[in-house]
Design an enzyme around this catalytic site. Structure first.
Site, short mmCIF file in Angstrom:
data_model
loop_
_atom_site.label_atom_id
_atom_site.label_comp_id
_atom_site.label_asym_id
_atom_site.label_seq_id
_atom_site.Cartn_x
_atom_site.Cartn_y
_atom_site.Cartn_z
N ARG A 154 -11.43 -7.78 11.06
CA ARG A 154 -11.21 -8.66 9.77
C ARG A 154 -10.28 -8.67 9.42
O ARG A 154 -9.31 -10.24 9.39
CB ARG A 154 -11.68 -7.30 8.44
CG ARG A 154 -10.94 -7.78 7.01
CD ARG A 154 -11.27 -7.07 6.31
NE ARG A 154 -10.01 -6.63 5.93
CZ ARG A 154 -10.01 -5.39 4.63
NH1 ARG A 154 -11.05 -4.91 4.36
NH2 ARG A 154 -8.97 -4.39 4.54
N ARG A 174 -1.46 1.82 6.11
CA ARG A 174 -2.56 1.91 4.40
C ARG A 174 -3.45 3.16 4.79
O ARG A 174 -3.39 3.37 4.07
CB ARG A 174 -2.88 0.44 5.07
CG ARG A 174 -2.16 0.01 3.96
CD ARG A 174 -2.48 -1.56 4.24
NE ARG A 174 -4.02 -2.06 4.28
CZ ARG A 174 -4.78 -2.98 4.53
NH1 ARG A 174 -3.88 -3.57 6.07
NH2 ARG A 174 -6.42 -3.13 4.22
N ARG A 217 -5.78 -11.57 6.89
CA ARG A 217 -4.80 -10.82 5.39
C ARG A 217 -3.87 -10.97 5.93
O ARG A 217 -3.65 -9.95 7.50
CB ARG A 217 -5.39 -10.01 5.43
CG ARG A 217 -6.37 -9.70 4.16
CD ARG A 217 -7.46 -9.05 3.84
NE ARG A 217 -6.58 -7.26 3.33
CZ ARG A 217 -6.75 -6.40 2.76
NH1 ARG A 217 -8.13 -6.98 2.47
NH2 ARG A 217 -6.25 -5.78 2.38
N ARG A 249 -5.57 4.52 -7.24
CA ARG A 249 -5.64 4.47 -6.27
C ARG A 249 -4.46 6.29 -5.86
O ARG A 249 -3.98 6.44 -4.72
CB ARG A 249 -4.79 3.66 -5.45
CG ARG A 249 -5.51 3.46 -4.29
CD ARG A 249 -5.00 1.52 -4.20
NE ARG A 249 -4.80 1.40 -2.72
CZ ARG A 249 -5.97 0.07 -2.60
NH1 ARG A 249 -6.79 -0.38 -2.93
NH2 ARG A 249 -5.71 0.09 -1.45
N LYS A 304 -15.51 -0.84 0.92
CA LYS A 304 -15.42 -0.77 -1.06
C LYS A 304 -16.16 -1.78 -1.52
O LYS A 304 -16.36 -2.45 -2.48
CB LYS A 304 -13.62 0.31 -1.86
CG LYS A 304 -13.61 0.98 -0.75
CD LYS A 304 -13.21 1.41 -1.56
CE LYS A 304 -11.13 0.92 -1.15
NZ LYS A 304 -10.45 1.08 -0.28
P1 AMP Z 1 -7.26 -3.78 -1.06
O1 AMP Z 1 -7.33 -5.01 -1.25
O2 AMP Z 1 -7.93 -2.39 -2.36
O3 AMP Z 1 -7.18 -2.97 0.21
O4 AMP Z 1 -4.95 -4.14 -1.33
C1 AMP Z 1 -4.43 -4.56 -0.44
C2 AMP Z 1 -2.82 -3.77 -1.09
O5 AMP Z 1 -3.08 -4.18 -2.18
C3 AMP Z 1 -2.65 -2.37 -0.74
O6 AMP Z 1 -2.05 -1.92 0.31
C4 AMP Z 1 -1.73 -1.98 -2.31
O7 AMP Z 1 0.08 -2.43 -1.57
C5 AMP Z 1 -2.20 -3.16 -2.80
N1 AMP Z 1 -2.82 -2.49 -4.20
C6 AMP Z 1 -3.78 -2.55 -4.63
N2 AMP Z 1 -4.71 -1.77 -5.60
C7 AMP Z 1 -3.70 -1.53 -5.56
C8 AMP Z 1 -3.33 -0.17 -6.53
N3 AMP Z 1 -4.39 0.52 -7.58
N4 AMP Z 1 -2.26 1.03 -6.85
C9 AMP Z 1 -1.21 0.40 -5.85
N5 AMP Z 1 -1.43 -0.51 -4.90
C10 AMP Z 1 -2.00 -1.35 -4.92
#
Ligand code: AMP
Length: 187
Positions: free
Chosen positions: A127, A144, A133, A88, A13
């Protein structure tokens, strides 16, 4: 044009969001990036969010809903937005719909990027080595992916029932996937 990029962690994404943002001339906003910046700066939001992110859990909706309002209300999002990593949950999707409806706008396309689970795990472990990360450990990766299936995958039905869902195969070169996205954006 308001476009949502849907897909599990590791689906690409972020990569596709950045490419599409350039092609469409629209800003890309990723809640994950906003949260990681807040964590780095040690803000109150960052401190709250971190405990969930490090465990591979979603940050609670009440925190994210405020963030989504801020994003959708910003002048940069006036003509449209590439939404990466949000909504989400169904509650977040309803909040996005309500916010856009207030401005006479709507979600135009939700693009689900599909990648088989073993390929996702391989990418996320890669990654983890490259970017370090803190949520890319084998245990949080598994969590996740499970959280995605439980809480985010229902959005596929949500957007399908609103006739804005399009699915693309997320395996292949980034340029090939970008071409698939362009195709479904036209359909
Ligand atoms: P991402 O970089 O999109 O994979 O997000 C990393 C982490 O941030 C996720 O595993 C969640 O803990 C948190 N996160 C990001 N976006 C959201 C969202 N829209 N709702 C809830 N948690 C989020």
């Amino acid at each position: 044009m308001f476009v949502i990029l849907l897909g599990p962690p590791g689906a690409g994404k972020g990569t596709q969001g950045a490419l599409l943002s350039e092609r469409a001339g629209l800003p890309r906003v990723a809640t994950g990036d906003l949260l990681r910046t807040a964590v780095r700066h040690g803000t109150a939001l960052g401190k709250q969010a971190r405990t969930y992110m490090d465990r591979g859990l979603l940050v609670p909706d009440e925190i994210i809903l405020a963030l989504i309002d801020e994003v959708l209300d910003s002048p940069a999002a006036r003509d449209g937005l590439i939404m990466d990593g949000f909504p989400r949950t169904v509650a977040q999707a309803e909040a996005v719909d309500a916010r856009l409806a207030q401005r006479g706008r709507q979600v135009d396309r939700a693009i689900s990027i599909n990648v088989p689970e073993d390929e996702l795990v391989r990418r996320l472990l890669g990654r983890a080595e490259q970017e370090g990360r803190s949520d890319d450990t084998p245990e949080t990766i598994r969590r996740r992916l499970a959280v995605y299936r439980d809480q985010t995958e229902p959005l596929i039905g949500y957007y399908r029932s609103r006739s804005v869902l399009r699915e693309v195969d997320g395996v292949g070169l980034p340029t090939a996937i970008a071409a698939r996205i362009d195709e479904v954006l036209r359909s």
